[in-house]
Design a protein around this motif. Structure first.
Motif, mmCIF file in Angstrom:
data_model
loop_
_atom_site.group_PDB
_atom_site.id
_atom_site.type_symbol
_atom_site.label_atom_id
_atom_site.label_comp_id
_atom_site.label_asym_id
_atom_site.label_seq_id
_atom_site.Cartn_x
_atom_site.Cartn_y
_atom_site.Cartn_z
ATOM 1 N N ASP A 81 0.814 -1.218 0.000
ATOM 2 C CA ASP A 81 0.000 0.000 0.000
ATOM 3 C C ASP A 81 0.851 1.273 0.000
ATOM 4 O O ASP A 81 0.323 2.370 -0.197
ATOM 5 C CB ASP A 81 -0.918 0.034 1.227
ATOM 6 C CG ASP A 81 -2.008 -1.025 1.166
ATOM 7 O OD1 ASP A 81 -2.357 -1.440 0.048
ATOM 8 O OD2 ASP A 81 -2.503 -1.434 2.238
ATOM 9 N N LYS A 120 -2.912 -9.274 7.129
ATOM 10 C CA LYS A 120 -3.784 -8.961 5.996
ATOM 11 C C LYS A 120 -5.053 -9.783 6.088
ATOM 12 O O LYS A 120 -5.019 -11.014 6.178
ATOM 13 C CB LYS A 120 -3.066 -9.258 4.677
ATOM 14 C CG LYS A 120 -3.910 -8.940 3.443
ATOM 15 C CD LYS A 120 -3.139 -9.225 2.162
ATOM 16 C CE LYS A 120 -3.979 -8.897 0.933
ATOM 17 N NZ LYS A 120 -3.266 -9.204 -0.332
ATOM 18 N N GLY A 122 -8.455 -9.280 3.860
ATOM 19 C CA GLY A 122 -9.203 -8.466 2.907
ATOM 20 C C GLY A 122 -8.554 -7.094 2.764
ATOM 21 O O GLY A 122 -7.362 -6.974 2.488
ATOM 22 N N ASN A 123 -9.355 -6.050 3.004
ATOM 23 C CA ASN A 123 -8.845 -4.679 2.929
ATOM 24 C C ASN A 123 -8.222 -4.201 4.230
ATOM 25 O O ASN A 123 -7.747 -3.067 4.301
ATOM 26 C CB ASN A 123 -9.965 -3.719 2.523
ATOM 27 C CG ASN A 123 -10.369 -3.895 1.078
ATOM 28 O OD1 ASN A 123 -9.527 -4.146 0.221
ATOM 29 N ND2 ASN A 123 -11.659 -3.776 0.792
ATOM 30 N N ASP A 124 -8.252 -5.034 5.267
ATOM 31 C CA ASP A 124 -7.691 -4.654 6.569
ATOM 32 C C ASP A 124 -6.237 -5.108 6.619
ATOM 33 O O ASP A 124 -5.942 -6.276 6.871
ATOM 34 C CB ASP A 124 -8.484 -5.301 7.710
ATOM 35 C CG ASP A 124 -9.938 -4.883 7.719
ATOM 36 O OD1 ASP A 124 -10.312 -4.010 6.906
ATOM 37 O OD2 ASP A 124 -10.702 -5.425 8.530
ATOM 38 N N ARG A 125 -5.348 -4.155 6.364
ATOM 39 C CA ARG A 125 -3.930 -4.505 6.259
ATOM 40 C C ARG A 125 -3.086 -3.577 7.122
ATOM 41 O O ARG A 125 -3.312 -2.369 7.181
ATOM 42 C CB ARG A 125 -3.463 -4.389 4.807
ATOM 43 C CG ARG A 125 -4.168 -5.290 3.831
ATOM 44 C CD ARG A 125 -3.592 -5.152 2.425
ATOM 45 N NE ARG A 125 -3.914 -3.877 1.819
ATOM 46 C CZ ARG A 125 -4.974 -3.651 1.051
ATOM 47 N NH1 ARG A 125 -5.837 -4.619 0.815
ATOM 48 N NH2 ARG A 125 -5.167 -2.456 0.507
ATOM 49 N N ASP A 256 -5.140 7.563 2.497
ATOM 50 C CA ASP A 256 -5.412 6.144 2.680
ATOM 51 C C ASP A 256 -5.832 5.499 1.369
ATOM 52 O O ASP A 256 -6.402 6.144 0.482
ATOM 53 C CB ASP A 256 -6.514 5.941 3.732
ATOM 54 C CG ASP A 256 -6.501 4.542 4.325
ATOM 55 O OD1 ASP A 256 -5.936 3.627 3.689
ATOM 56 O OD2 ASP A 256 -7.036 4.346 5.425
ATOM 57 N N VAL A 257 -5.553 4.196 1.273
ATOM 58 C CA VAL A 257 -5.958 3.427 0.098
ATOM 59 C C VAL A 257 -7.471 3.458 -0.063
ATOM 60 O O VAL A 257 -7.989 3.546 -1.177
ATOM 61 C CB VAL A 257 -5.451 1.973 0.219
ATOM 62 C CG1 VAL A 257 -5.983 1.112 -0.916
ATOM 63 C CG2 VAL A 257 -3.923 1.938 0.246
ATOM 64 N N LEU A 258 -8.199 3.367 1.053
ATOM 65 C CA LEU A 258 -9.659 3.422 1.035
ATOM 66 C C LEU A 258 -10.109 4.796 1.516
ATOM 67 O O LEU A 258 -9.873 5.159 2.667
ATOM 68 C CB LEU A 258 -10.243 2.330 1.938
ATOM 69 C CG LEU A 258 -9.935 0.885 1.517
ATOM 70 C CD1 LEU A 258 -10.452 -0.090 2.553
ATOM 71 C CD2 LEU A 258 -10.538 0.586 0.149
ATOM 72 N N THR A 265 -7.036 0.321 10.282
ATOM 73 C CA THR A 265 -6.431 -0.914 10.794
ATOM 74 C C THR A 265 -5.180 -0.603 11.610
ATOM 75 O O THR A 265 -4.925 -1.230 12.646
ATOM 76 C CB THR A 265 -6.088 -1.868 9.635
ATOM 77 O OG1 THR A 265 -7.247 -2.059 8.822
ATOM 78 C CG2 THR A 265 -5.619 -3.210 10.154
ATOM 79 N N SER A 372 -8.336 -7.197 12.921
ATOM 80 C CA SER A 372 -8.948 -6.550 11.766
ATOM 81 C C SER A 372 -10.093 -5.692 12.305
ATOM 82 O O SER A 372 -10.391 -5.707 13.503
ATOM 83 C CB SER A 372 -9.474 -7.571 10.757
ATOM 84 O OG SER A 372 -10.684 -8.165 11.215
#
Length: 437
Positions: A81, A120, A122-125, A256-258, A265, A372
């Motif tokens: 990321d 990791k 899913g999207n929680d990294r 952030d990525v999202l 996270t 997560s």
């Protein structure tokens, strides 16, 4: 220095490192670090920052007595990321944890190995780096209550002669004394907040009523200074009840990525490290989520004591009970009244608990390691409580309409139980807070 050019530190030096070259490199770096004054102009990036070699993007660091013994934890952005998160003009060279050889060097020159884990789900990294505290650092933190200076060093390549990152770490006084308390403490951290503080007081006062004794606000933006005003009131009325962690990395230009999250996270793990020593139970919620003990339990403390006692478990899973608008297309006049409490505005709910995700959880910090947003990743057992004993009331967004699972036409039921049990008590608690102020 001795005749052979080695510092006097070599008299007590215990070789660390896999090869002779690595041992010598670490030894030389430890001598340099031990010779630096506390606030030396060393040109080494300070947390939060991108490491000097560009391999790591570290957001926070904290110390814990219950995580892997006594340790220091660096919370970093997941390597894949990093390029998305950093400004385009910043050069980075992300490496996964298993590609790096990292070490902690403390200000006395003591060295301990860093253990790495890329979490990791899913999207929680997030990636966490843990190193044991040396005896010197342990004494400085918990016996003398001093701030320690620690450097992150890399022997991934042999051409780096000085550390790649530094941090200053201190633990709160309460974490030194809290282990003497026989009372189980329950702490709630907020998800990173973006100008949502106007819903904060009612959320805190509700959860105070049901047994939570500490609240930690992860603040991202407070452009109208409303949060600052609220915190000042709490500080005067209930000192120590509410802490604020400034969770904003705009000076680094991070995105952030999202877009709907802000390093959530990483904030989860920061809450674990910062407050795990002080609390028997921790959780992180949004301000539209309320943990509700159901009759005969009046508080979370009563519920946990009666159902779990001192059993060694990792977490208690909480399925969402979604509360909706009466009509999908518009608020009713009652729902639109933002002067009302959230638990009073919305009384229509989905008929059943939602069991396809979106859950939250309470966890015991001493028995979990990685998290997560919706459940623990690594830790001891995850317990599923009785639906008749406790619920997670998850309310429709307070400021805009959105579709909630199970909230379609003819799917909802009118349930004013939470409002009837708690609304008057919450209003009284808010009035007491404001009047005393």
């Amino acid at each position: 220095m001795t005749d052979n050019g080695w510092s006097v530190i070599s008299d007590d030096w215990k070789p660390v490192g896999h090869t002779i070259d690595e041992q010598n490199l670490l030894h030389d770096m430890s001598i340099v670090v031990a010779a630096w004054p506390e606030y030396a102009e060393d040109n080494i990036p300070k947390v939060p920052s991108l490491s000097a070699d560009g391999h790591l993007l570290v957001l926070s660091v904290g110390a814990s007595r219950i995580r892997y013994g006594v340790s220091l934890t660096f919370i970093t952005v997941y390597p894949t990321d990093m390029k998305t998160v950093l400004p385009k003009n910043i050069s980075s060279h992300p490496l996964s944890s298993n590609q790096q050889s990292l070490w902690c060097i403390f200000s006395d020159g003591s060295v301990t190995p860093v253990y790495t884990y890329d979490s990791k789900y899913g999207n929680d990294r997030a990636s966490l780096l843990d190193c044991p505290l040396s005896p010197f650092a342990d004494d400085q933190l918990w016996k003398l209550n001093q701030t320690i200076r620690v450097y992150l060093a890399s022997t991934t390549t042999k051409d780096r002669k000085i550390p790649i990152l530094k941090a200053f770490v201190k633990v709160p006084v309460v974490s030194i004394t809290s282990s003497n308390s026989s009372q189980e403490s329950f702490t709630l951290c907020t998800s990173p907040l973006h100008n949502k503080a106007k819903y904060l007081v009612q959320w805190i006062e509700f959860h105070r009523l049901v047994g939570f004794s500490k609240f930690v606000i992860y603040n991202t933006t407070d452009t109208d200074n409303y949060l600052s005003t609220i915190i000042n009131i709490y500080t005067q009325k209930y000192p120590g009840l509410v802490d604020v962690v400034q969770w904003n990395f705009s000076t680094l230009g991070l995105v952030d990525v999202l877009p709907t999250r802000y390093f959530q996270t990483e904030a989860l793990h920061d809450c674990l490290i910062r407050y795990g020593d002080q609390s028997e139970w921790l959780g992180m919620l949004d301000l539209d989520e309320y943990i509700v003990p159901l009759p005969p339990y009046e508080t979370i403390v009563d519920y946990v004591h009666a159902n779990f006692g001192r059993r060694i478990i990792g977490s208690i899973n909480l399925w969402s009970q979604f509360f909706c608008t009466k009509n999908a297309s518009a608020y009713t006049s009652e729902e639109n009244d933002t002067n009302r409490l959230t638990i009073g505005r919305f009384t229509f709910r989905a008929r059943n608990l939602y069991k396809s995700g979106r859950e939250k959880y309470l966890y015991r910090p001493r028995f979990v390691q990685y998290l997560s947003i919706h459940h623990q990743i690594v830790g001891l057992s995850k317990e599923q409580p009785s639906e008749k004993h406790i619920t997670l009331a998850h309310y429709v967004s307070m400021s805009r309409l959105r579709t909630m699972p199970g909230c379609g036409s003819n799917e909802t039921v009118d349930d004013s139980g939470i409002r009837n049990r708690f609304a008057t008590k919450v209003k009284t608690a808010i009035a007491t807070l404001m009047n005393k102020h």
